[in-house]
Design a protein around this motif. Structure first.
Motif, PDB file in Angstrom:
ATOM      1  N   GLY A 110     -36.664  48.366  69.220  1.00 19.52           N
ATOM      2  CA  GLY A 110     -36.346  47.871  67.886  1.00 19.52           C
ATOM      3  C   GLY A 110     -37.284  48.409  66.827  1.00 19.52           C
ATOM      4  N   GLU A 111     -37.837  49.585  67.065  1.00 19.89           N
ATOM      5  CA  GLU A 111     -38.769  50.204  66.119  1.00 19.89           C
ATOM      6  C   GLU A 111     -38.072  51.353  65.404  1.00 19.89           C
ATOM      7  N   THR A 112     -38.640  51.739  64.294  1.00 21.55           N
ATOM      8  CA  THR A 112     -38.173  52.917  63.582  1.00 21.55           C
ATOM      9  C   THR A 112     -39.389  53.656  63.038  1.00 21.55           C
ATOM     10  N   LYS A 131     -46.446  49.728  55.459  1.00 20.22           N
ATOM     11  CA  LYS A 131     -45.777  49.409  56.718  1.00 20.22           C
ATOM     12  C   LYS A 131     -45.046  48.071  56.612  1.00 20.22           C
ATOM     13  N   GLU A 132     -45.686  47.094  56.001  1.00 22.21           N
ATOM     14  CA  GLU A 132     -45.070  45.774  55.851  1.00 22.21           C
ATOM     15  C   GLU A 132     -43.864  45.825  54.915  1.00 22.21           C
ATOM     16  N   GLN A 137     -37.923  45.787  54.541  1.00 22.08           N
ATOM     17  CA  GLN A 137     -36.718  46.477  54.092  1.00 22.08           C
ATOM     18  C   GLN A 137     -35.750  46.736  55.255  1.00 22.08           C
ATOM     19  N   THR A 138     -36.297  47.110  56.421  1.00 21.20           N
ATOM     20  CA  THR A 138     -35.453  47.498  57.554  1.00 21.20           C
ATOM     21  C   THR A 138     -35.204  46.376  58.554  1.00 21.20           C
ATOM     22  N   GLY A 139     -36.084  45.390  58.572  1.00 25.33           N
ATOM     23  CA  GLY A 139     -35.981  44.340  59.570  1.00 25.33           C
ATOM     24  C   GLY A 139     -36.446  44.790  60.940  1.00 25.33           C
ATOM     25  N   LYS A 140     -37.131  45.932  60.998  1.00 24.40           N
ATOM     26  CA  LYS A 140     -37.635  46.474  62.260  1.00 24.40           C
ATOM     27  C   LYS A 140     -39.124  46.743  62.134  1.00 24.40           C
ATOM     28  N   ASP A 141     -39.775  46.889  63.282  1.00 23.86           N
ATOM     29  CA  ASP A 141     -41.164  47.332  63.297  1.00 23.86           C
ATOM     30  C   ASP A 141     -41.163  48.808  62.917  1.00 23.86           C
TER      31      ASP A 141
END
Length: 184
Positions: A110-112, A131-132, A137-141
């Motif tokens: 679930g990362e990008t 990073k935060e 924005q993406t809802g992913k790590d």
């Protein structure tokens, strides 16, 4: 329909390796070994030439890669994978296969990854804030792949998937220059 994140021959090899690593419970070990090999290719022009040059025979590439893998302590699935790639005359695609494997691992977690270009190195506080913001924005790590390019003068350029935000000073100055030409 599932989103395709890897494609082509390199993607097929990376997908096969990922599936084998997943079955063996060795995803992280394979990623670490491939990362080490990628670092070796980046550091050694001779190794990079061996990987991408069609001049070497499959036997020469296999022998050379076997020696590199043994010296680097890369064995198991990653070592066997690289040997297979060399044997099949696909070594020229190894860097892309490594990148595609990393993309598959990131997707499974679930990362990008965001490619960030900055004019000067960012401090830890700025990296954490960026990073935060991207994670919200993406809802992913989000993993940041930061490149320093002084030619952008200031600001930053962020590429995240198919989206790109260019907030560099160079681009803003070029926009102003273009607008002033139209006024004349």
């Amino acid at each position: 329909m599932a989103e395709t994140i890897v494609s082509g021959m390199a993607g097929r090899y990376a997908t096969a390796l990922f599936e084998l690593a997943e079955e063996a419970g060795a995803i992280d070990a394979v990623q670490a070994d491939l990362g080490r090999l990628s670092g070796l290719m980046a550091e050694s022009p001779d190794l990079a030439r061996l990987v991408r040059s069609p001049v070497f025979t499959a036997e020469q590439q296999l022998a050379a890669m076997a020696a590199v893998l043994d010296k680097a302590g890369i064995a198991g699935l990653a070592g066997n994978f690289v040997r297979l790639v060399a044997q099949n005359r696909r070594l020229f695609s190894l860097p892309r296969m490594i990148t595609d494997y990393a993309a598959l691992v990131a997707k499974s977690r679930g990362e990008t990854t965001a490619e960030v270009t900055v004019a000067a190195p960012l401090g830890d506080a700025h990296l954490a804030a960026l990073k935060e913001a991207l994670a919200q924005q993406t809802g992913k790590d989000v993993h940041l792949d930061v490149t320093v390019d002084p030619s952008i003068l200031g600001g930053l350029i962020v590429k995240l998937g198919s989206r790109m935000v260019d907030a560099s000073l160079k681009t803003k100055l070029n926009s102003i220059r273009h607008a002033m030409k139209e006024v004349r």
